[in-house]
Design an enzyme around this catalytic site. Structure first.
Site: not given
Ligand code: ADP
Ligand code: NG1
Ligand code: MG
Length: 527
Positions: A63, A69, A173, A220, A264
């Site tokens: 998304r 935010e 993000g 999310d 991360n």
């Molecule tokens: P965001 O939600 O913003 O993308 P996060 O740090 O919350 O970032 O989550 C990212 C983590 O999700 C990655 O480090 C990985 O562990 C997991 N992830 C994301 N995409 C994949 C994928 N295609 N296959 C396996 N793990 C994934």
């Molecule tokens: P991302 O960018 O996916 O880490 C996070 C939180 C949301 C919201 C936003 C900021 C999770 C899974 N997601 O998003 O709930 O707080 O930051 O608006 O923790």
């Molecule tokens: Mg996330």
């Protein structure tokens, strides 16, 4: 024309779904156009790993949040839409004497994993803290969420074989983590033949993603399940989860650009610190306003409702009760009349090593509330906006800049829904853009969750856009920019040269920037 035809908007690759009920849509796989080669490649991978063929498929999108935010965990509404990038899961479930899960990922960097379903809870509980969690832990979050909820102790158990193919840019993000958690939960639902609705699944997944360690607010997972093609949504959490569809202005084009600074979220405590700061702000104001149940009030919105105050009055309370200098945990404990060790050992506090971080309660609460708005209600605000719009666009801009993040969400929706004839098509984009840029300033200055790369990208983009802001949690990741179609090509070419080629070399642009429109939510595809 509005310029849409100049832009290569991806409409292929998403199932065509009628979104009229709470049911998770089920479609024949064959109706999913433009994904044949991808599905075939995944099927081959599945076949090679498991010597069997998948029997079901689920896909869940990432998304982009347009505005609102870091306020979902405070209980305030947010404004996301699904993007076309998704996590696809191929699965097969077979009745077995022991519940076993076998995972593989089409990308080599994500190693295979196998465990007994009974072990999942302890694997998650014992995961190593302070490091990036292994990919499969996100998967296990989703499985545990669904199984806890189904609590089908008497039923059959399964051997489940799963292949994951995620296309949401990770750590950017755009919620690749929640797409994965939600897809895992949905695959488990299909494997165990459960029948939960979208909202229930969204709620379960918001809770179960917290097993990874971050105290997310639920935006999310809500949009992942509730998204509808062609509309963004105003998502509310209090008193209960609700999504209101909003059509975006026809001439609005949203461009997402990845700064390529990775964030991360589960590897650092940045995110949880913000949640803790907002909770502490709520406790202190509640305590100092004499609410006896102050420690049960964890969300600023709940506090606002208990006190029966407007956002403007809440902003005044922030000024009255919270000082600008950072708080140490001892001071917070003292104000609350609590033992400091008790406070330090509360679930979230224990996670963030609260003794070492300065807690900026005033600034974080001001992001939510402060705006020196001189109107008390959204209704009157909109009336003013409507009246002033026609003759004094500049005054409206000043008014919008004074809004708080919680208000900006509602104002964004109101402007989208204004009659175009009355407001003027480009006036609408001007005002939406102002809200987005004001949101970013607040996130950068009060919430301190921007990143030098994000601010560089935003500085370069300003001349081409009506407004631009970081999206998602921040500390890196993506920006979302609002343009009209006429300028998109020019902007993309500029970004390619001036941001991507300069910083990251020739091929970096292609995988980093895309034009998006509101996509479909979680879908079950039957093969
Ligand atoms: P965001 O939600 O913003 O993308 P996060 O740090 O919350 O970032 O989550 C990212 C983590 O999700 C990655 O480090 C990985 O562990 C997991 N992830 C994301 N995409 C994949 C994928 N295609 N296959 C396996 N793990 C994934
Ligand atoms: P991302 O960018 O996916 O880490 C996070 C939180 C949301 C919201 C936003 C900021 C999770 C899974 N997601 O998003 O709930 O707080 O930051 O608006 O923790
Ligand atoms: Mg996330």
């Amino acid at each position: 024309g509005n310029g849409r035809h100049h832009v290569d908007i991806i409409t292929e690759g998403q199932p065509k779904v009628l979104d009229t009920t709470d049911q998770i849509p089920k479609l024949p796989l064959a109706s999913w156009k433009g994904q044949g080669a991808r599905v075939e490649k995944c099927r081959e991978h599945f076949q090679n790993k498991f010597q069997s063929s998948p029997t079901f498929y689920v896909r869940v999108p990432g998304r982009v949040n347009l505005i609102g935010e870091h306020i979902d965990y405070c209980g305030y509404g947010v404004f996301p839409m699904a993007i076309e990038h998704d996590v696809l899961i191929l699965g097969r479930a077979q009745v077995s004497t022991k519940a076993v899960l076998r995972l593989t990922n089409v990308e080599d960097q994500f190693e295979d994993f196998e465990c007994s379903v009974d072990e999942i809870r302890s694997i998650l509980r014992n995961r190593e803290q302070g490091v990036a969690p292994s990919w499969y832990l996100y998967y296990l979050c989703g499985v545990l969420g669904t199984l806890e909820h189904m609590a089908n102790a008497e039923g059959d158990v399964y051997l489940t074989e799963i292949c994951v193919d995620g296309r949401v840019p990770p750590r950017a993000g755009l919620s690749s983590s929640s797409a994965l958690v939600c897809a895992a939960a949905l695959a488990t639902l299909v494997a165990y033949e459960g029948t939960l609705g979208r909202k229930e699944m969204a709620t379960i997944c918001a809770k179960s993603e917290r097993y990874i360690g971050t105290e997310g607010g639920g935006m999310d997972q809500a949009i992942a399940f509730m998204a509808t093609a062609g509309t963004a949504q105003l998502i509310e959490f209090v008193p209960k989860l609700n999504g209101e569809k909003v059509v975006l202005p026809e001439n609005a084009v949203f461009v997402i650009a990845n700064s390529r600074a990775e964030a991360n979220k589960a590897a650092s405590s940045c995110y949880n610190v913000r949640v803790a700061e907002c909770r502490s702000a709520a406790w202190i104001i509640a305590k100092l306003e004499g609410l006896p149940n102050f420690s049960e009030i964890v969300k600023l919105k709940t506090l606002q409702q208990e006190l029966g105050l407007s956002l403007k009055e809440m902003s005044e309370l922030v000024s009255k009760h919270l000082h600008e200098e950072p708080y140490a945990v001892d001071e917070i404990a003292q104000i609350l009349g609590m033992d400091v060790n008790e406070l330090k050992s509360m679930p979230l506090m224990a996670k963030i090593n609260v003794a070492e971080v300065p807690l900026k309660l005033h600034q974080r609460a001001k992001h939510v509330f402060e705006g020196k708005a001189f109107v008390n209600s959204f209704a009157s605000l909109t009336r003013i906006t409507r009246t002033v719009f026609l003759e004094h666009p500049v005054k409206v801009s000043l008014l919008l800049l004074r809004l708080t993040e919680a208000e900006r969400v509602y104002e964004f929706k109101k402007i989208c829904e204004l009659n175009t004839g009355e407001a003027g098509a480009s006036n609408k984009l001007v005002e939406l853009g102002k809200l987005m840029s004001a949101s970013h300033s607040s996130l950068r200055d009060l919430y301190e969750c921007s990143h030098p790369r994000l601010d560089e990208l935003i500085g370069l983009s300003k001349p081409f856009t009506y407004g631009i802001r970081l999206t998602g949690a921040g500390w890196g990741g993506c920006v979302v920019a609002l343009l009209d179609g006429e300028r998109v090509q020019e902007y993309l070419q500029f970004l390619e040269k001036e941001y991507y080629e300069k910083n990251f070399g020739l091929s970096s642009f292609q995988s980093s920037v895309f034009v998006t429109q509101p996509g479909t939510g979680a879908t079950i595809l039957l093969g």
